[in-house]
Write a protein that holds these residues in place. Structure first.
Motif, mmCIF file in Angstrom:
data_model
loop_
_atom_site.group_PDB
_atom_site.id
_atom_site.type_symbol
_atom_site.label_atom_id
_atom_site.label_comp_id
_atom_site.label_asym_id
_atom_site.label_seq_id
_atom_site.Cartn_x
_atom_site.Cartn_y
_atom_site.Cartn_z
ATOM 1 N N LEU A 268 -18.450 -15.697 11.886
ATOM 2 C CA LEU A 268 -16.988 -15.651 11.965
ATOM 3 C C LEU A 268 -16.486 -14.215 12.125
ATOM 4 O O LEU A 268 -15.600 -13.940 12.942
ATOM 5 N N THR A 269 -17.061 -13.307 11.350
ATOM 6 C CA THR A 269 -16.562 -11.940 11.345
ATOM 7 C C THR A 269 -16.769 -11.245 12.676
ATOM 8 O O THR A 269 -15.914 -10.463 13.116
ATOM 9 N N CYS A 270 -17.889 -11.515 13.345
ATOM 10 C CA CYS A 270 -18.114 -10.819 14.612
ATOM 11 C C CYS A 270 -17.519 -11.570 15.802
ATOM 12 O O CYS A 270 -17.384 -10.985 16.881
ATOM 13 N N THR A 271 -17.121 -12.831 15.618
ATOM 14 C CA THR A 271 -16.615 -13.622 16.735
ATOM 15 C C THR A 271 -15.094 -13.735 16.750
ATOM 16 O O THR A 271 -14.444 -13.470 17.766
ATOM 17 N N ALA A 272 -14.509 -14.143 15.619
ATOM 18 C CA ALA A 272 -13.072 -14.440 15.596
ATOM 19 C C ALA A 272 -12.190 -13.260 16.001
ATOM 20 O O ALA A 272 -11.237 -13.445 16.775
ATOM 21 N N PRO A 273 -12.457 -12.034 15.533
ATOM 22 C CA PRO A 273 -11.594 -10.930 15.953
ATOM 23 C C PRO A 273 -11.638 -10.684 17.457
ATOM 24 O O PRO A 273 -10.632 -10.283 18.054
ATOM 25 N N VAL A 274 -12.790 -10.929 18.065
ATOM 26 C CA VAL A 274 -12.912 -10.719 19.513
ATOM 27 C C VAL A 274 -12.104 -11.768 20.267
ATOM 28 O O VAL A 274 -11.421 -11.454 21.259
ATOM 29 N N VAL A 275 -12.164 -13.012 19.808
ATOM 30 C CA VAL A 275 -11.357 -14.058 20.442
ATOM 31 C C VAL A 275 -9.879 -13.736 20.289
ATOM 32 O O VAL A 275 -9.094 -13.832 21.257
ATOM 33 N N ALA A 276 -9.481 -13.332 19.092
ATOM 34 C CA ALA A 276 -8.070 -12.978 18.876
ATOM 35 C C ALA A 276 -7.658 -11.812 19.768
ATOM 36 O O ALA A 276 -6.577 -11.829 20.382
ATOM 37 N N ALA A 277 -8.509 -10.795 19.863
ATOM 38 C CA ALA A 277 -8.195 -9.641 20.713
ATOM 39 C C ALA A 277 -8.094 -10.046 22.171
ATOM 40 O O ALA A 277 -7.184 -9.602 22.898
ATOM 41 N N GLY A 278 -9.024 -10.881 22.632
ATOM 42 C CA GLY A 278 -8.979 -11.332 24.019
ATOM 43 C C GLY A 278 -7.700 -12.077 24.343
ATOM 44 O O GLY A 278 -7.123 -11.910 25.427
ATOM 45 N N ARG A 279 -7.253 -12.886 23.408
ATOM 46 C CA ARG A 279 -5.998 -13.618 23.629
ATOM 47 C C ARG A 279 -4.804 -12.675 23.643
ATOM 48 O O ARG A 279 -3.891 -12.822 24.465
ATOM 49 N N LEU A 280 -4.806 -11.715 22.727
ATOM 50 C CA LEU A 280 -3.700 -10.749 22.694
ATOM 51 C C LEU A 280 -3.662 -9.913 23.972
ATOM 52 O O LEU A 280 -2.578 -9.553 24.453
ATOM 53 N N LEU A 281 -4.845 -9.599 24.505
ATOM 54 C CA LEU A 281 -4.926 -8.810 25.739
ATOM 55 C C LEU A 281 -4.800 -9.664 26.991
ATOM 56 O O LEU A 281 -4.854 -9.149 28.114
#
Length: 433
Positions: A268-281
């Motif tokens: 979760l820690t290495c995946t979820a922030p990347v998904v959130a960042a990708g959506r924000l970007l």
């Protein structure tokens, strides 16, 4: 092509769906395997486990159990409802009637949990005695690795020293930051099926945590009231996504996480922030999946540099290491190269190597949030050409050397940590539970 196949094999070996925290999963799976070796009514379940495993199992909620926790309950539920073939999703068949029976077994004293004095850090042995015989199983080195089975006095198999002929060792030595970046840029999308699945599964847990009232509700609280004290914006968006997922998972949400290196929280820690960042970007899904692959492989690189299994039950909080993986994935989304990502991880390891793991429980979500904030700070520094170097304590001249120093610290300076933590937990609760 051979390198691509090896990295795909690493992803297949280390990214595995897990329903619930993987310490209770190991206890439940071991009990399920032992129970399958005998018929009749259960009379006694004896579980012996390493201090590291006892530390990890005691306070985290078991999925589908109605809020139950502890090693005894995990063993009882595994024996009553689990199947060995379910692996890391061993609790998926648990029903309310199983929970009621498990509680009765535990309350009656039929389930016993003992600390084993054993060198292996990830080790559980469960013996199930019934009205018609007994079965025994051992899980060792990996949470889903049943390495020993016996039925009464007959040994069914023993893979502790001799692996099965069908098991082909995975070569983790091929991993380096530059190879990870090249692979994730160039590999066909079909080679990234596991990271793609990780993005879907782990984001579902984040949404569950934001919608429900799980555990300490770290993610929900940051969503509702972060400003003005903590501020808002990109960093807080990616941090609260991960925290919410860990909130849900530690509180027993009935959704599987895609684990990384044996840990759902690390996944979760290495995946979820990347998904959130990708959506924000506003990046396309393919780019997000490639960045998720970077994050997961960077985490695996750290965890396996000193041996494929040494990092699975670490005295340090390895979700903090996974935060570095997440920052690398976000950096990849932002166009950063291998040199920058290596600086990120060097700084992260220098900062979080002393953050201890005192078991899986509700405040893991807060630890993840703290680690992610530090990892994003490391990314900002790395993009400016800055970061921790060999003048900074445990940090060495190269990332592999720094990783070796981190695990040397754990191996040589922290061997008594789990025993102390187990004693503290036993004193708080009046005994192992």
């Amino acid at each position: 092509m051979e390198l691509e196949q090896t990295i795909c094999a690493i992803l297949d070996a280390e990214l595995i769906p897990a329903l619930g925290c993987t310490e209770p999963v190991a206890f439940g799976l071991c009990a399920a395997a032992a129970r399958a070796q005998t018929t009749g009514e259960i009379q006694e379940i004896l579980c012996e486990a390493s201090p590291a495993m006892i530390k990890g199992v005691q306070s985290v909620m078991i999925p589908r159990s109605g809020g139950q926790s502890g090693g005894k309950m995990a063993c009882a539920l595994g024996a009553l409802a689990g199947r060995m073939e379910d692996g890391m999703e061993v609790f998926q068949r648990v029903l309310p009637e199983h929970t009621a029976l498990a509680k009765a077994l535990v309350t009656s004293g039929a389930v016993k949990l003992r600390q084993a004095e054993i060198e292996a850090r990830l080790w559980v042995r469960v013996t199930v005695r019934t009205s018609e015989g007994s079965g025994c199983a051992i899980v060792q080195d990996r949470h889903d690795a049943v390495v020993y089975l016996s039925r009464g006095d007959t040994v069914c198999f023993d893979r502790r020293t001799q692996p099965a002929a069908s098991e082909v060792p995975v070569d983790y030595s091929v991993l380096s930051v530059s190879r990870i970046v090249s692979f994730c840029r160039e590999a066909p999308m079909e080679s990234l099926a596991r990271p793609a699945e990780a993005a879907v599964r782990n984001w579902a847990l984040c949404e569950e945590g934001l919608q429900g009232r799980y555990g300490m509700q770290v993610g929900r609280t940051l969503m509702q009231g972060s400003a003005p004290l903590l501020g808002d914006g990109f960093a807080m968006e990616v941090i609260r996504a991960a925290c919410a997922g860990v909130d849900a998972r530690m509180a027993g949400a009935p959704l599987p996480a895609m684990s990384n290196s044996g840990s759902g929280n690390q996944g979760l820690t290495c995946t979820a922030p990347v998904v959130a960042a990708g959506r924000l970007l506003e990046r396309p899904q393919d780019e997000i999946v490639r960045a998720v692959a970077v994050a997961n492989l960077m985490t695996i690189l750290v965890k396996t540099q000193s041996g494929a299994d040494e990092g699975r039950m670490s005295p340090a909080c390895c979700a903090a290491f996974a935060a570095g993986g997440a920052a690398c994935g976000i950096g990849f989304l932002r166009g950063d190269g291998a040199d920058c990502l290596e600086r990120v991880m060097q700084t992260v390891l220098g900062n979080v190597c002393g953050l201890i793991c005192d078991g899986a429980k509700a405040n893991c979500a807060a630890k993840v949030g703290m680690a992610l904030h530090g990892a994003l700070q490391a990314l900002v520094l790395a993009e400016a050409g800055l970061g921790a170097d060999a003048r900074c304590g445990i940090v060495d001249c190269t990332l592999p050397q720094t990783i070796r120093n981190v695990f040397r610290l754990q191996r040589e300076a922290m061997p008594q940590l789990e025993r102390v933590l187990c004693r503290i937990e036993a004193e708080k609760s009046g005994g192992l539970h």
